[in-house]
Design a protein around this motif. Structure first.
Motif, PDB file in Angstrom:
ATOM      1  N   GLY A 148       0.817  -1.215   0.000  1.00 53.90           N
ATOM      2  CA  GLY A 148       0.000   0.000   0.000  1.00 53.90           C
ATOM      3  C   GLY A 148       0.845   1.256   0.000  1.00 53.90           C
TER       4      GLY A 148
ATOM      5  N   SER B 200       2.383   1.746  -3.300  1.00 56.42           N
ATOM      6  CA  SER B 200       1.364   2.186  -4.247  1.00 56.42           C
ATOM      7  C   SER B 200       1.173   3.698  -4.216  1.00 56.42           C
ATOM      8  CB  SER B 200       0.029   1.489  -3.943  1.00 56.42           C
ATOM      9  OG  SER B 200       0.140   0.089  -4.111  1.00 56.42           O
TER      10      SER B 200
ATOM     11  N   GLY C 255       4.111  -2.673  -6.740  1.00 53.96           N
ATOM     12  CA  GLY C 255       2.968  -2.014  -6.116  1.00 53.96           C
ATOM     13  C   GLY C 255       2.464  -0.773  -6.826  1.00 53.96           C
TER      14      GLY C 255
ATOM     15  N   SER D 153      -1.372   1.469  -9.460  1.00 51.59           N
ATOM     16  CA  SER D 153      -1.834   2.691  -8.786  1.00 51.59           C
ATOM     17  C   SER D 153      -1.435   3.942  -9.561  1.00 51.59           C
ATOM     18  CB  SER D 153      -1.251   2.760  -7.366  1.00 51.59           C
ATOM     19  OG  SER D 153       0.163   2.814  -7.399  1.00 51.59           O
TER      20      SER D 153
ATOM     21  N   THR E  64      -5.754  -1.429  -0.157  1.00 51.57           N
ATOM     22  CA  THR E  64      -4.742  -2.383  -0.612  1.00 51.57           C
ATOM     23  C   THR E  64      -4.439  -3.398   0.477  1.00 51.57           C
ATOM     24  OG1 THR E  64      -3.731  -0.740  -2.064  1.00 51.57           O
ATOM     25  CG2 THR E  64      -2.383  -2.642  -1.477  1.00 51.57           C
TER      26      THR E  64
ATOM     27  N   GLY F 140      -5.724  -7.209   0.161  1.00 53.14           N
ATOM     28  CA  GLY F 140      -4.596  -8.132   0.031  1.00 53.14           C
ATOM     29  C   GLY F 140      -4.436  -9.070   1.213  1.00 53.14           C
TER      30      GLY F 140
END
Length: 250
Positions: A3, A6, A154, A158, A174, A178
């Motif tokens: 995350g 991202s 990642g 995004s 995320t 996930g």
């Protein structure tokens, strides 16, 4: 971690291994990018091989032709599907993904419902010894399943988000998405293996095939359908190929 990576994609509008040039330099970035490419290709190989073995297991259980020639055909078809989806890229992958996610969740629930009778609730509380090597191996696989292996990619998706997107939302969704299904699958898988230690040897050579052995024959067609869908649009297939392509270009 995925995350947070991202977030960089949203802010820089670039793939992960392009953004990493800011840390490693253009030339220095070649080393982590090469490692990242090996990781992506390794996962592509793993998922294709697993899919071929699982499909062969289903064919054998259904009394259909199975063996070397069938495995070759399934391999060629599987690689073809993944390549088409991966080459067409973002729009096709995400369009399939939204559909496959719903179907996969439904079939996972169905799998649990059909195999819950195999769980020996008494044996779950009687584990008296563990293997250190086994725990380490399981920990690595679990960490990979929870997204650690996707950290190097990642930002690849995004980067399409608007730069004004909520940072909290990107990291939160995320992490939630996930973690939810891997949590269910890892815990339930441990319950099945603990209830039936004979599964351990089968999991070493044919993980999905071993789990399919617990299902009634009538349910195998559904599992074969799930395999085909997952192959076409999941992280382990076309998404992985898409990211490995970006990494190779970098």
């Amino acid at each position: 971690v995925v995350g947070l990576v991202s977030l960089a994609g949203t802010r820089a509008s670039a793939p992960t291994m392009v953004i990493s040039r800011t840390a490693f330099g253009v030339r220095g970035n070649a080393v982590p990018t090469f490692v990242s490419y090996l990781v992506c290709v390794g996962w592509e190989i793993a998922i294709i091989v697993t899919t071929v073995l699982a499909a062969n297991t289903v064919f054998a259980r259904l009394g259909w032709p199975s063996g070397g020639a069938v495995e070759v055909v399934v391999f060629v078809v599987a690689v073809g599907v993944v390549m088409v989806a991966g080459v067409f890229g973002f729009r096709l992958v995400t369009r399939f993904q939204s559909f496959v996610t719903v179907v996969s969740i439904a079939m996972t629930i169905a799998f649990i419902a059909l195999t819950i009778g195999n769980v020996n609730w008494t044996s779950l509380g009687r584990i008296d010894r563990v293997s250190v090597a086994g725990c380490i191996g399981a920990g690595v696989i679990a960490a990979a399943a929870f997204g650690l292996s996707w950290t190097n990619s990642g930002a690849d998706y995004s980067r399409y988000l608007p730069r004004g997107s909520s940072s909290r939302g990107i990291v939160g969704w995320t992490t939630f998405a996930g973690s939810l299904m891997p949590s269910v699958l890892v815990i339930y898988g441990l319950m099945l293996v603990t209830s039936d230690p004979s599964l351990v040897g089968q999991l070493d050579t044919n993980p999905i095939g071993a789990l399919m052995s617990l299902l009634p024959t009538s349910a195998l067609i559904l599992l074969l359908f799930l395999l085909a869908l997952s192959l076409a649009a999941t992280v382990a297939g076309s998404m992985d190929l898409y990211s490995s392509g970006l990494t190779l270009l970098t």
